[in-house]
Design a protein around this motif. Structure first.
Motif, PDB file in Angstrom:
ATOM      1  N   TRP A  93     -47.817  66.510  44.375  1.00  0.00           N
ATOM      2  CA  TRP A  93     -48.452  67.328  43.354  1.00  0.00           C
ATOM      3  C   TRP A  93     -48.490  68.802  43.730  1.00  0.00           C
ATOM      4  O   TRP A  93     -48.162  69.671  42.923  1.00  0.00           O
ATOM      5  N   LYS A  94     -48.893  69.101  44.967  1.00  0.00           N
ATOM      6  CA  LYS A  94     -48.986  70.498  45.401  1.00  0.00           C
ATOM      7  C   LYS A  94     -47.627  71.194  45.276  1.00  0.00           C
ATOM      8  O   LYS A  94     -47.538  72.311  44.786  1.00  0.00           O
ATOM      9  N   LEU A  95     -46.590  70.532  45.720  1.00  0.00           N
ATOM     10  CA  LEU A  95     -45.244  71.094  45.634  1.00  0.00           C
ATOM     11  C   LEU A  95     -44.836  71.316  44.178  1.00  0.00           C
ATOM     12  O   LEU A  95     -44.301  72.371  43.827  1.00  0.00           O
ATOM     13  N   LEU A  96     -45.097  70.326  43.326  1.00  0.00           N
ATOM     14  CA  LEU A  96     -44.737  70.451  41.911  1.00  0.00           C
ATOM     15  C   LEU A  96     -45.482  71.603  41.250  1.00  0.00           C
ATOM     16  O   LEU A  96     -44.906  72.357  40.463  1.00  0.00           O
ATOM     17  N   VAL A  97     -46.755  71.753  41.581  1.00  0.00           N
ATOM     18  CA  VAL A  97     -47.543  72.854  41.023  1.00  0.00           C
ATOM     19  C   VAL A  97     -46.974  74.189  41.508  1.00  0.00           C
ATOM     20  O   VAL A  97     -46.772  75.115  40.720  1.00  0.00           O
ATOM     21  N   GLU A  98     -46.697  74.282  42.803  1.00  0.00           N
ATOM     22  CA  GLU A  98     -46.156  75.529  43.354  1.00  0.00           C
ATOM     23  C   GLU A  98     -44.821  75.893  42.716  1.00  0.00           C
ATOM     24  O   GLU A  98     -44.575  77.054  42.398  1.00  0.00           O
ATOM     25  N   ARG A  99     -43.967  74.901  42.512  1.00  0.00           N
ATOM     26  CA  ARG A  99     -42.628  75.150  41.976  1.00  0.00           C
ATOM     27  C   ARG A  99     -42.615  75.438  40.481  1.00  0.00           C
ATOM     28  O   ARG A  99     -41.735  76.136  40.002  1.00  0.00           O
ATOM     29  N   HIS A 100     -43.576  74.890  39.737  1.00  0.00           N
ATOM     30  CA  HIS A 100     -43.460  74.913  38.286  1.00  0.00           C
ATOM     31  C   HIS A 100     -44.591  75.618  37.551  1.00  0.00           C
ATOM     32  O   HIS A 100     -44.419  75.961  36.387  1.00  0.00           O
ATOM     33  N   HIS A 101     -45.729  75.793  38.172  1.00  0.00           N
ATOM     34  CA  HIS A 101     -46.841  76.410  37.445  1.00  0.00           C
ATOM     35  C   HIS A 101     -46.517  77.876  37.181  1.00  0.00           C
ATOM     36  O   HIS A 101     -46.072  78.587  38.057  1.00  0.00           O
ATOM     37  N   GLY A 102     -46.731  78.277  35.959  1.00  0.00           N
ATOM     38  CA  GLY A 102     -46.412  79.640  35.574  1.00  0.00           C
ATOM     39  C   GLY A 102     -45.052  79.751  34.917  1.00  0.00           C
ATOM     40  O   GLY A 102     -44.701  80.771  34.369  1.00  0.00           O
ATOM     41  N   GLY A 103     -44.297  78.658  34.954  1.00  0.00           N
ATOM     42  CA  GLY A 103     -42.982  78.658  34.317  1.00  0.00           C
ATOM     43  C   GLY A 103     -42.408  77.263  34.352  1.00  0.00           C
ATOM     44  O   GLY A 103     -42.029  76.779  35.405  1.00  0.00           O
ATOM     45  N   GLY A 104     -42.404  76.590  33.242  1.00  0.00           N
ATOM     46  CA  GLY A 104     -41.845  75.241  33.192  1.00  0.00           C
ATOM     47  C   GLY A 104     -42.835  74.150  33.536  1.00  0.00           C
ATOM     48  O   GLY A 104     -42.452  72.989  33.664  1.00  0.00           O
ATOM     49  N   PHE A 105     -44.104  74.502  33.689  1.00  0.00           N
ATOM     50  CA  PHE A 105     -45.068  73.466  34.071  1.00  0.00           C
ATOM     51  C   PHE A 105     -45.340  72.500  32.935  1.00  0.00           C
ATOM     52  O   PHE A 105     -45.729  71.371  33.163  1.00  0.00           O
ATOM     53  N   GLY A 106     -45.093  72.942  31.701  1.00  0.00           N
ATOM     54  CA  GLY A 106     -45.257  72.039  30.569  1.00  0.00           C
ATOM     55  C   GLY A 106     -44.376  70.812  30.698  1.00  0.00           C
ATOM     56  O   GLY A 106     -44.777  69.703  30.338  1.00  0.00           O
ATOM     57  N   SER A 107     -43.196  70.977  31.240  1.00  0.00           N
ATOM     58  CA  SER A 107     -42.302  69.833  31.454  1.00  0.00           C
ATOM     59  C   SER A 107     -42.860  68.888  32.518  1.00  0.00           C
ATOM     60  O   SER A 107     -42.766  67.673  32.395  1.00  0.00           O
ATOM     61  N   ILE A 108     -43.437  69.443  33.560  1.00  0.00           N
ATOM     62  CA  ILE A 108     -44.068  68.607  34.589  1.00  0.00           C
ATOM     63  C   ILE A 108     -45.255  67.873  33.975  1.00  0.00           C
ATOM     64  O   ILE A 108     -45.479  66.694  34.235  1.00  0.00           O
ATOM     65  N   THR A 109     -46.010  68.554  33.140  1.00  0.00           N
ATOM     66  CA  THR A 109     -47.152  67.923  32.475  1.00  0.00           C
ATOM     67  C   THR A 109     -46.689  66.771  31.594  1.00  0.00           C
ATOM     68  O   THR A 109     -47.303  65.705  31.570  1.00  0.00           O
ATOM     69  N   ARG A 110     -45.594  66.959  30.858  1.00  0.00           N
ATOM     70  CA  ARG A 110     -45.058  65.867  30.037  1.00  0.00           C
ATOM     71  C   ARG A 110     -44.591  64.706  30.911  1.00  0.00           C
ATOM     72  O   ARG A 110     -44.802  63.543  30.585  1.00  0.00           O
ATOM     73  N   GLY A 111     -43.952  65.027  32.036  1.00  0.00           N
ATOM     74  CA  GLY A 111     -43.534  63.970  32.966  1.00  0.00           C
ATOM     75  C   GLY A 111     -44.725  63.205  33.494  1.00  0.00           C
ATOM     76  O   GLY A 111     -44.721  61.973  33.577  1.00  0.00           O
ATOM     77  N   MET A 112     -45.787  63.934  33.828  1.00  0.00           N
ATOM     78  CA  MET A 112     -47.025  63.294  34.291  1.00  0.00           C
ATOM     79  C   MET A 112     -47.575  62.384  33.206  1.00  0.00           C
ATOM     80  O   MET A 112     -47.970  61.254  33.467  1.00  0.00           O
ATOM     81  N   ALA A 113     -47.579  62.853  31.965  1.00  0.00           N
ATOM     82  CA  ALA A 113     -48.138  62.064  30.863  1.00  0.00           C
ATOM     83  C   ALA A 113     -47.337  60.788  30.625  1.00  0.00           C
ATOM     84  O   ALA A 113     -47.908  59.744  30.320  1.00  0.00           O
ATOM     85  N   VAL A 114     -46.018  60.860  30.781  1.00  0.00           N
ATOM     86  CA  VAL A 114     -45.178  59.663  30.631  1.00  0.00           C
ATOM     87  C   VAL A 114     -45.525  58.648  31.707  1.00  0.00           C
ATOM     88  O   VAL A 114     -45.719  57.463  31.430  1.00  0.00           O
ATOM     89  N   ILE A 115     -45.612  59.105  32.936  1.00  0.00           N
ATOM     90  CA  ILE A 115     -45.913  58.200  34.054  1.00  0.00           C
ATOM     91  C   ILE A 115     -47.316  57.617  33.902  1.00  0.00           C
ATOM     92  O   ILE A 115     -47.503  56.404  33.889  1.00  0.00           O
ATOM     93  N   VAL A 116     -48.292  58.468  33.798  1.00  0.00           N
ATOM     94  CA  VAL A 116     -49.692  58.053  33.789  1.00  0.00           C
ATOM     95  C   VAL A 116     -50.047  57.278  32.522  1.00  0.00           C
ATOM     96  O   VAL A 116     -50.777  56.299  32.564  1.00  0.00           O
ATOM     97  N   GLY A 117     -49.501  57.704  31.397  1.00  0.00           N
ATOM     98  CA  GLY A 117     -49.822  57.058  30.132  1.00  0.00           C
ATOM     99  C   GLY A 117     -49.359  55.611  30.049  1.00  0.00           C
ATOM    100  O   GLY A 117     -49.852  54.850  29.223  1.00  0.00           O
ATOM    101  N   GLY A 118     -48.444  55.220  30.909  1.00  0.00           N
ATOM    102  CA  GLY A 118     -47.975  53.843  30.912  1.00  0.00           C
ATOM    103  C   GLY A 118     -48.763  52.927  31.829  1.00  0.00           C
ATOM    104  O   GLY A 118     -48.555  51.713  31.828  1.00  0.00           O
ATOM    105  N   LEU A 119     -49.657  53.477  32.619  1.00  0.00           N
ATOM    106  CA  LEU A 119     -50.483  52.655  33.505  1.00  0.00           C
ATOM    107  C   LEU A 119     -51.484  51.876  32.654  1.00  0.00           C
ATOM    108  O   LEU A 119     -51.762  52.237  31.513  1.00  0.00           O
ATOM    109  N   ARG A 120     -52.057  50.790  33.219  1.00  0.00           N
ATOM    110  CA  ARG A 120     -52.818  49.918  32.326  1.00  0.00           C
ATOM    111  C   ARG A 120     -54.040  49.226  32.911  1.00  0.00           C
ATOM    112  O   ARG A 120     -54.621  48.375  32.270  1.00  0.00           O
ATOM    113  N   THR A 121     -54.446  49.570  34.103  1.00  0.00           N
ATOM    114  CA  THR A 121     -55.621  48.895  34.656  1.00  0.00           C
ATOM    115  C   THR A 121     -56.780  49.884  34.799  1.00  0.00           C
ATOM    116  O   THR A 121     -56.579  51.100  34.831  1.00  0.00           O
TER     117      THR A 121
END
Length: 120
Positions: free
Chosen positions: A41-69
């Motif tokens: 997470w820290k690396l992803l934030v450093e690399r993408h926050h401020g430019g392109g972080f919306g794509s990381i956020t969408r990727g996070m939502a795809v991963i997390v949104g499929g969890l079920r417990t």
């Protein structure tokens, strides 16, 4: 290997979210993708926050949104409470709602679905 490759110097930064989403859409690999996301997470934030972080956020939502417990729900909630990033509150909230919804749906309908699948 794909997830580690996605954050290597061999992959353009803007392509990393597509790896995350691709793995996150695979139900057999979703938990692995979640663990990878947390670990990097820290690396992803450093690399993408401020430019392109919306794509990381969408990727996070795809991963997390499929969890079920409920354990996933608490894990995600606790992780993002401890690792706040401006601008992702709405995506986290929606993802938590999806986890809870997935849990409730499976709790209510799992037996009927399994029965139907076995008979067809």
């Amino acid at each position: 290997r794909a997830l580690n490759f996605s954050i290597s110097n061999d992959v353009r930064k803007q392509d990393t979210p597509f790896f995350l989403m691709g793995v996150g859409l695979n139900s057999a690999a979703r938990e692995l993708a979640w663990e990878f996301l947390k670990s990097n997470w820290k690396l992803l934030v450093e690399r993408h926050h401020g430019g392109g972080f919306g794509s990381i956020t969408r990727g996070m939502a795809v991963i997390v949104g499929g969890l079920r417990t409920l354990a996933h729900y608490e894990d995600v909630k606790g992780f993002f409470k401890a690792n706040k990033v401006p601008g992702i509150d709405r995506a986290v909230k929606k993802s938590l709602e999806r986890i809870r919804s997935n849990h409730e749906w499976l709790k209510r309908d799992r037996k009927d679905i399994e029965k139907w699948l076995k008979s067809h």
